[in-house]
Motif scaffolding. Structure first.
Motif, PDB file in Angstrom:
ATOM      1  N   GLY A   1       0.792  -1.224   0.000  1.00 30.18           N
ATOM      2  CA  GLY A   1       0.000   0.000   0.000  1.00 30.18           C
ATOM      3  C   GLY A   1       0.821   1.268   0.000  1.00 30.18           C
ATOM      4  O   GLY A   1       0.260   2.373  -0.096  1.00 30.18           O
ATOM      5  N   LEU A   2       2.127   1.153   0.098  1.00 24.55           N
ATOM      6  CA  LEU A   2       2.968   2.347   0.139  1.00 24.55           C
ATOM      7  C   LEU A   2       2.803   3.186  -1.128  1.00 24.55           C
ATOM      8  O   LEU A   2       2.754   4.425  -1.070  1.00 24.55           O
ATOM      9  N   ASP A   3       2.680   2.515  -2.268  1.00 21.76           N
ATOM     10  CA  ASP A   3       2.576   3.241  -3.534  1.00 21.76           C
ATOM     11  C   ASP A   3       1.136   3.633  -3.868  1.00 21.76           C
ATOM     12  O   ASP A   3       0.896   4.292  -4.891  1.00 21.76           O
ATOM     13  N   ASP A   4       0.203   3.244  -3.027  1.00 19.73           N
ATOM     14  CA  ASP A   4      -1.189   3.633  -3.257  1.00 19.73           C
ATOM     15  C   ASP A   4      -1.466   5.056  -2.781  1.00 19.73           C
ATOM     16  O   ASP A   4      -2.501   5.636  -3.120  1.00 19.73           O
ATOM     17  N   ILE A   5      -0.556   5.608  -1.989  1.00 18.90           N
ATOM     18  CA  ILE A   5      -0.714   6.971  -1.469  1.00 18.90           C
ATOM     19  C   ILE A   5      -0.156   7.956  -2.479  1.00 18.90           C
ATOM     20  O   ILE A   5       0.924   7.745  -3.037  1.00 18.90           O
ATOM     21  N   ASP A   6      -0.883   9.029  -2.721  1.00 19.99           N
ATOM     22  CA  ASP A   6      -0.418  10.064  -3.648  1.00 19.99           C
ATOM     23  C   ASP A   6       0.529  10.991  -2.895  1.00 19.99           C
ATOM     24  O   ASP A   6       0.188  12.095  -2.486  1.00 19.99           O
ATOM     25  N   TRP A   7       1.756  10.521  -2.714  1.00 17.14           N
ATOM     26  CA  TRP A   7       2.729  11.255  -1.901  1.00 17.14           C
ATOM     27  C   TRP A   7       3.040  12.631  -2.492  1.00 17.14           C
ATOM     28  O   TRP A   7       3.353  13.567  -1.748  1.00 17.14           O
TER      29      TRP A   7
END
Length: 413
Positions: free
Chosen positions: A4-10
């Motif tokens: 899920g780390l890359d699911d966040i629009d950082w």
């Protein structure tokens, strides 16, 4: 791990330097088998999601992944992850000691901050660094001072609550095989008074386990657990005040003063006064070489100085004497700690009026000015003039350098 780390629009989240799209790579790097890679990632995270004590929108989003790392026994250097989580929760602990984290006060200050954060535009995400604009900062600066306070308080509380979700993990790490990890876990638990009941019992069990025959434990670990217990409202047993290890007597006195306050027993008072007046924490501290107590960056004498103000007015004179004994021997951040307590005791009614001659100062104020004028070390950090000290003494109406302070105290009316 880190699903899920890359699911966040950082890129739409901000940290100290704008868009937080670099955070995922830094979090992953904390799991690297290469120590240098982990150290660089940790340094980067201390710079961007925890910058000079501040927390940012991206900070709370990073926390669940740090907690996930702690739950995996394969994670390298869990103590470093714990330490980062602790500062993300409360900032530099010097700002909340000796009382502990005032969570109710922060929650009140954060009211209305959620809406202000929702109205913030996304941060800059360009390629040309020469044209970089801090859109977030422009938004913050457009707010009133009161709204800025609400916004930042909300961001800090959101990060605090994200870390608070890890309290059960911190408790399990009190049983870790490494005493250093157990110590930092105890330190982390100290900042969550809303979960005190379960944490106090977990700390009591850990203190007992650390004393079992054959268990590898250290005085620093036990001291950290005793202080953490005190910050959560459980006074260490009076029997610790007779322990032959100085650092454990120190820790017990710190914890007991936090809980008992003006009702503290004479042994607690005397122990704190002894540490607060000591010229150095290096000799006779009871710590083995390389060992550390996390609180106040292991400034044991400085923490004792802070704790003196919990003992009540009946001990003010002796507390002030102890502080003046210590002040000439400490510099840098340690001088700020001692000086801050001494100034509050010397100037209970506020700063001296401009132009007040030294002979017109009350006795405590004059004594403090004389010590500062005749001492070099408190004004320095790493051998250089320390501007924070100059600003601090200036706030109380005193001269802002040792040279002008010395001239001030030696001036003949």
């Amino acid at each position: 791990m880190l699903d899920g780390l890359d699911d966040i629009d950082w890129a739409r989240l901000g940290h100290a330097y704008g868009a937080a799209d670099d955070v995922p790579g830094q979090l992953r790097a904390l799991l690297s088998p290469d120590p240098a890679t982990r150290d660089e990632a940790l340094s980067d995270l201390y710079t961007n999601v925890f910058h000079q004590g501040g927390r940012f929108e991206a900070s709370a989003y990073a926390v669940p992944f740090l907690l996930e790392m702690l739950g995996d026994p394969a994670t390298p250097d869990p103590a470093a992850v714990l330490a980062l989580l602790s500062v993300l929760a409360v900032g530099y602990d010097e700002g909340v000691l000796p009382e502990g984290f005032p969570v109710a006060e922060y929650r009140r200050a954060a009211e209305g901050g959620r809406e202000l954060l929702a109205a913030k535009p996304p941060p800059w995400t360009g390629e040309d660094e020469s044209e970089k604009e801090y859109v977030e900062y422009a938004y913050v600066e457009s707010l009133s001072a009161a709204d800025q306070g609400r916004l930042w308080a909300y961001i800090e509380v959101a990060t605090y609550d994200a870390v608070r979700a890890g309290v059960p993990v911190f408790r399990t790490l009190l049983e870790h095989s490494d005493p250093g990890v157990r110590a930092v876990a105890a330190y982390a638990l100290a900042w969550f008074p809303e979960d005190a009941d379960g944490s106090v019992s977990a700390l009591a069990a850990a203190i007992g386990a650390a004393q079992e025959p054959g268990v590898e434990s250290t005085p620093g670990e036990l001291a950290t657990m005793l202080v953490a217990s005190g910050l959560l409202g459980a006074a260490p047993d009076a029997r610790w005040m007779a322990d032959p290890r100085p650092v454990l007597r120190w820790a017990a006195a710190i914890g007991r003063a936090r809980v008992l306050g003006a009702a503290a027993d004479p042994a607690t008072v005397e122990e704190l006064l002894s540490w607060a007046s000591a010229p150095s924490d290096d000799a006779g501290s009871g710590l083995v070489e390389g060992e550390w107590v996390p609180f106040l960056d292991c400034d044991l004498g400085g923490y004792a100085a802070l704790a003196l103000r919990q003992l009540g007015p009946q001990h003010t004179d002796r507390a002030f004497d102890a502080l003046l004994d210590r002040l000439p021997t400490v510099g840098g951040e340690r001088s700020l700690t001692v000086l801050g307590v001494a100034l509050r005791l010397a100037f209970p009614d506020g700063p001296a009026a401009a132009g007040t001659p030294v002979v017109a100062l009350p006795p405590r104020q004059r004594r403090l000015a004389e010590v500062l004028g005749r001492s070099t070390e408190p004004w320095l950090i790493d051998g250089q003039e320390f501007g924070n000290v100059a600003m601090l003494v200036g706030e109380y109406g005193l001269p802002r350098s040792r040279e002008t302070m010395l001239a001030y105290v030696e001036r003949v009316p």
